[in-house]
Design a protein around this motif. Structure first.
Motif, PDB file in Angstrom:
ATOM      1  N   HIS A 127       0.804  -1.220   0.000  1.00 27.64           N
ATOM      2  CA  HIS A 127       0.000   0.000   0.000  1.00 27.64           C
ATOM      3  C   HIS A 127       0.837   1.270   0.000  1.00 27.64           C
ATOM      4  O   HIS A 127       0.487   2.247  -0.657  1.00 27.64           O
ATOM      5  CB  HIS A 127      -0.953   0.023   1.198  1.00 27.64           C
ATOM      6  CG  HIS A 127      -1.964  -1.060   1.155  1.00 27.64           C
ATOM      7  ND1 HIS A 127      -2.590  -1.549   2.278  1.00 27.64           N
ATOM      8  CD2 HIS A 127      -2.464  -1.780   0.112  1.00 27.64           C
ATOM      9  CE1 HIS A 127      -3.432  -2.505   1.936  1.00 27.64           C
ATOM     10  NE2 HIS A 127      -3.372  -2.671   0.634  1.00 27.64           N
ATOM     11  N   HIS A 128       1.929   1.284   0.783  1.00 28.87           N
ATOM     12  CA  HIS A 128       2.756   2.481   0.898  1.00 28.87           C
ATOM     13  C   HIS A 128       4.226   2.226   0.564  1.00 28.87           C
ATOM     14  O   HIS A 128       5.038   3.133   0.646  1.00 28.87           O
ATOM     15  CB  HIS A 128       2.675   3.052   2.326  1.00 28.87           C
ATOM     16  CG  HIS A 128       1.296   3.454   2.728  1.00 28.87           C
ATOM     17  ND1 HIS A 128       0.490   2.625   3.490  1.00 28.87           N
ATOM     18  CD2 HIS A 128       0.567   4.557   2.466  1.00 28.87           C
ATOM     19  CE1 HIS A 128      -0.681   3.215   3.683  1.00 28.87           C
ATOM     20  NE2 HIS A 128      -0.666   4.383   3.078  1.00 28.87           N
ATOM     21  N   LEU A 129       4.563   0.989   0.225  1.00 31.34           N
ATOM     22  CA  LEU A 129       5.958   0.571   0.006  1.00 31.34           C
ATOM     23  C   LEU A 129       6.826   0.900   1.217  1.00 31.34           C
ATOM     24  O   LEU A 129       7.976   1.311   1.090  1.00 31.34           O
ATOM     25  CB  LEU A 129       6.542   1.181  -1.275  1.00 31.34           C
ATOM     26  CG  LEU A 129       5.923   0.689  -2.573  1.00 31.34           C
ATOM     27  CD1 LEU A 129       6.624   1.325  -3.771  1.00 31.34           C
ATOM     28  CD2 LEU A 129       5.972  -0.832  -2.686  1.00 31.34           C
ATOM     29  N   LEU A 130       6.247   0.691   2.398  1.00 31.49           N
ATOM     30  CA  LEU A 130       6.987   0.835   3.643  1.00 31.49           C
ATOM     31  C   LEU A 130       7.174  -0.557   4.250  1.00 31.49           C
ATOM     32  O   LEU A 130       6.339  -1.446   4.054  1.00 31.49           O
ATOM     33  CB  LEU A 130       6.225   1.729   4.629  1.00 31.49           C
ATOM     34  CG  LEU A 130       6.182   3.208   4.275  1.00 31.49           C
ATOM     35  CD1 LEU A 130       5.245   3.956   5.230  1.00 31.49           C
ATOM     36  CD2 LEU A 130       7.578   3.812   4.328  1.00 31.49           C
ATOM     37  N   PRO A 131       8.261  -0.751   4.993  1.00 28.21           N
ATOM     38  CA  PRO A 131       8.531  -2.084   5.540  1.00 28.21           C
ATOM     39  C   PRO A 131       7.572  -2.480   6.663  1.00 28.21           C
ATOM     40  O   PRO A 131       7.035  -1.634   7.373  1.00 28.21           O
ATOM     41  CB  PRO A 131       9.949  -1.951   6.111  1.00 28.21           C
ATOM     42  CG  PRO A 131      10.503  -0.693   5.568  1.00 28.21           C
ATOM     43  CD  PRO A 131       9.350   0.185   5.222  1.00 28.21           C
ATOM     44  N   PHE A 132       7.381  -3.770   6.793  1.00 27.09           N
ATOM     45  CA  PHE A 132       6.819  -4.339   8.011  1.00 27.09           C
ATOM     46  C   PHE A 132       7.655  -5.562   8.349  1.00 27.09           C
ATOM     47  O   PHE A 132       8.255  -6.186   7.480  1.00 27.09           O
ATOM     48  CB  PHE A 132       5.313  -4.620   7.920  1.00 27.09           C
ATOM     49  CG  PHE A 132       4.865  -5.689   6.959  1.00 27.09           C
ATOM     50  CD1 PHE A 132       4.628  -6.986   7.383  1.00 27.09           C
ATOM     51  CD2 PHE A 132       4.619  -5.377   5.626  1.00 27.09           C
ATOM     52  CE1 PHE A 132       4.164  -7.957   6.506  1.00 27.09           C
ATOM     53  CE2 PHE A 132       4.147  -6.343   4.744  1.00 27.09           C
ATOM     54  CZ  PHE A 132       3.920  -7.632   5.177  1.00 27.09           C
ATOM     55  N   GLU A 183       5.460  -0.047   9.427  1.00 26.88           N
ATOM     56  CA  GLU A 183       5.890   1.350   9.465  1.00 26.88           C
ATOM     57  C   GLU A 183       4.813   2.304   8.981  1.00 26.88           C
ATOM     58  O   GLU A 183       4.846   3.475   9.315  1.00 26.88           O
ATOM     59  CB  GLU A 183       7.201   1.526   8.708  1.00 26.88           C
ATOM     60  CG  GLU A 183       8.343   0.893   9.465  1.00 26.88           C
ATOM     61  CD  GLU A 183       9.715   1.309   8.985  1.00 26.88           C
ATOM     62  OE1 GLU A 183       9.831   2.277   8.205  1.00 26.88           O
ATOM     63  OE2 GLU A 183      10.672   0.662   9.408  1.00 26.88           O
ATOM     64  N   CYS A 184       3.826   1.820   8.237  1.00 31.96           N
ATOM     65  CA  CYS A 184       2.713   2.693   7.864  1.00 31.96           C
ATOM     66  C   CYS A 184       1.853   3.018   9.081  1.00 31.96           C
ATOM     67  O   CYS A 184       1.097   3.987   9.066  1.00 31.96           O
ATOM     68  CB  CYS A 184       1.879   2.101   6.726  1.00 31.96           C
ATOM     69  SG  CYS A 184       1.177   0.495   7.082  1.00 31.96           S
TER      70      CYS A 184
END
Length: 196
Positions: A87-92, A155-156
């Protein structure tokens, strides 16, 4: 399909310019190539067969220890994984806990984290990741039941939006005998045992 590093680097240069930065400034000059290298690692699972690590199974009744037939679940806890939210290209990142109830075939324990690694090395959402892991294990082994519990921080959630640094997301995917909540309750308790 391998990540097109050259194309990623060009797009990162464009992104830097789009946010008002100078892609040629000394601190950013090598950033496009660094991001391309990171993306090649982050997305190495795209196009990779997640079932391949489970191809070599061991017969329970005819294998190396036929006198030690498993009567209960095989549980592997605390597999560290990381992914990138689509969705945001942020890591999890977080921990995967896997359990399966063997039929005639078992698999080397080292194969299970490889499945998690392949599937998490793609743009993902946690809910689908757990379901995919469960499907691969259930489809590759003659398991009577499969349970996948993922516990991850996104991280989102921690860096933007609600900015909840201590929030984590837990998802459960179950197949076969573990699809029944009563049947999986003991496993969920065992997965959580010894945690503070």
């Amino acid at each position: 399909m391998a990540v097109d590093r050259e194309r990623v680097a060009q797009l990162v240069r464009e992104l830097l310019a789009a946010i008002g930065e100078d892609p040629e400034r000394p601190g950013l000059k090598q950033t496009p190539e660094r991001v391309a290298d990171a993306y090649a690692e982050f997305f190495a699972g795209v196009g990779t067969d997640a079932a391949a690590p489970l191809a070599h199974t061991i017969s329970v009744s005819r294998g190396p220890a036929p006198d030690t037939l498993p009567s209960g679940a095989v549980i592997l806890r605390d597999i560290i994984f990381r992914s990138v939210c689509e969705h945001h290209l942020l890591p999890f990142r977080g921990h995967a806990h896997l359990a399966y109830l063997p039929g005639e075939q078992v698999v080397g324990l080292g194969a299970l984290p490889k499945v998690v690694d392949i599937l998490s090395s793609r743009p993902q959402v946690q809910e689908r990741l757990g379901e995919q892991i469960a499907d691969v294990i259930a489809g590759s082994l003659d398991a009577r039941g499969v349970l996948v519990v993922l516990d991850a921080t996104h991280e989102c959630v921690t860096m933007r939006g609600g900015r909840q640094p201590d929030a984590s997301t837990v998802t459960i995917a179950a197949r076969g005998e573990f699809a029944d909540p009563a049947a999986r309750a003991e496993l969920v308790a065992l997965i959580g045992a010894g945690r503070s």
